[in-house]
Design an enzyme around this catalytic site. Structure first.
Site, PDB file in Angstrom:
ATOM      1  N   HIS A  66      60.443   3.982   5.988  1.00  0.00           N
ATOM      2  CA  HIS A  66      59.904   3.038   5.733  1.00  0.00           C
ATOM      3  C   HIS A  66      60.272   2.317   6.699  1.00  0.00           C
ATOM      4  CE1 HIS A  66      56.275   0.462   4.623  1.00  0.00           C
ATOM      5  NE2 HIS A  66      57.859  -0.507   4.582  1.00  0.00           N
ATOM      6  N   SER A  67      58.690   1.766   8.348  1.00  0.00           N
ATOM      7  CA  SER A  67      59.405  -0.314   8.874  1.00  0.00           C
ATOM      8  C   SER A  67      60.177   1.174   9.522  1.00  0.00           C
ATOM      9  CB  SER A  67      58.934  -1.207   7.868  1.00  0.00           C
ATOM     10  OG  SER A  67      59.711  -1.637   8.824  1.00  0.00           O
ATOM     11  N   MET A  68      61.690   0.542   9.742  1.00  0.00           N
ATOM     12  CA  MET A  68      62.634   0.897  10.572  1.00  0.00           C
ATOM     13  C   MET A  68      62.706   2.571  10.233  1.00  0.00           C
ATOM     14  SD  MET A  68      66.475  -0.708  11.565  1.00  0.00           S
ATOM     15  CE  MET A  68      67.029  -0.297   9.793  1.00  0.00           C
TER      16      MET A  68
END
Length: 254
Positions: A94-96
Site C-alpha cells: 500500500h502506498s510506498m
C-alpha cells in the site's frame, strides 16, 4: 539459500500456514509497520501464508536507523525474502509499499529468476507517474499534518506526544525515500499487476493508477473503491475477496 533466521528482522509471520502453496508478502505504507497487516494475516490463514514486512525504525526495530532510498530498501527486502521463496510468492503493497513491491519484484525476476504470481498495488500511482512532493522537508508539525490529512496513522499515536516523537524519524526517512524515487516508463515486471485505488485519493488520480498497466508485461486489472488514500480500511472485506480469488486462481495455474 539464506537461513530464514537471518531475515527475521524484516519478516513477521503472525499466522503460520505451513500447508499453503502460496505466500503473500505485505508491505506497509510510509511510516507503517508490520502489525498493520495482522487482520489480513488472520483473515487469509490457513489458505495463504501471509508475511508482513517490518521496516527499520519502528516498533521492535525502533532503535535502527530508517532507510532513505527505495533502492536500498528493495535490495534489503529482496535478500530477506529469498529464504521464503521456496513456494509461490505474491506481493501486496500500500502506498510506498506498492512501489517497494514493484522494485522487489524487479530484483527477484532479474537477479534470481523468481517471478511472483501477482503484485497487488494499492493506493499508489504508477512508478513513473511523478509528482513534486516535499513532505520530507517539512518540520515535525508539517509531517504530522500530512499524516492527519491522509488518516493512515492510529489516532492514539497522533495524540501521544512521546510516541509520536519516537516514530517521526522513521516516517521522515520513508517520505524521503518515496518522494525521491524515480522510475521510467520502460521499467517493467513480468508479474501481473492488480491495482486497487480510492476514487477520491488526493495522492493518486484515475490516470496515474491506470498507468500501472504500462509497467507490467503480464496481466493487468484495476479495482476502484469509494474513499481516499486509506480506502482499504473501509473496504477490507471486498479487498480480501479480490486477493483470495486472485491467489486461488494463481495456485490452480501453478
Amino acid at each position: 539459500m539464506i537461513d530464514k533466521q537471518n531475515a527475521d528482522g524484516w519478516i513477521r509471520r503472525y499466522h503460520a500456514a505451513d500447508d499453503s502453496p502460496i505466500r503473500l508478502v505485505c508491505l506497509p505504507h510510509a511510516g507503517g509497520s508490520a502489525s498493520f497487516y495482522f487482520p489480513v494475516s488472520q483473515a487469509l490463514s490457513p489458505s495463504v501464508d501471509v508475511l508482513s514486512v517490518q521496516y527499520p525504525g519502528r516498533q521492535d526495530r525502533r532503535h535502527e536507523p530508517g532507510i532513505t532510498d527505495i533502492g536500498v530498501y528493495a535490495d534489503a527486502l529482496t535478500r530477506a525474502l529469498l529464504p521464503w521463496a521456496d513456494r509461490q510468492l505474491a506481493l501486496f503493497g500500500h502506498s510506498m509499499g506498492a512501489i517497494l513491491a514493484f522494485e522487489v519484484t524487479r530484483r527477484l525476476e532479474r537477479d534470481h529468476g523468481i517471478t511472483p504470481v501477482r503484485i497487488f498495488a494499492s493506493g499508489r500511482r504508477s512508478p513513473s507517474s511523478h509528482r513534486h512532493e516535499t513532505v520530507h522537508l517539512r518540520d515535525d508539525d508539517g509531517i504530522v499534518a500530512e499524516m492527519r490529512e491522509l488518516s493512515g496513522t492510529d489516532a492514539a499515536i497522533l495524540g501521544n506526544e512521546e510516541i509520536l516523537r519516537m516514530v517521526l524519524p522513521a516516517i521522515r526517512s520513508d517520505y524521503t525515500a518515496i518522494e525521491n524515487y524515480r522510475a521510467t516508463p520502460h521499467d517493467t515486471v513480468n508479474a501481473p499487476v492488480t491495482v486497487l485505488t480510492g476514487e477520491s485519493d488526493p495522492r493518486t488520480s484515475r490516470e496515474e493508477a491506470e498507468a500501472w498497466e504500462g509497467h507490467t508485461l503480464g496481466g493487468f486489472d484495476i479495482h476502484r473503491f469509494p474513499g481516499g488514500h486509506f480506502f482499504l480500511a473501509q473496504q477490507q472485506a471486498q479487498i480480501l475477496k479480490i486477493i483470495s480469488e486472485e491467489l486461488a486462481a494463481a495456485t490452480r495455474k501453478g
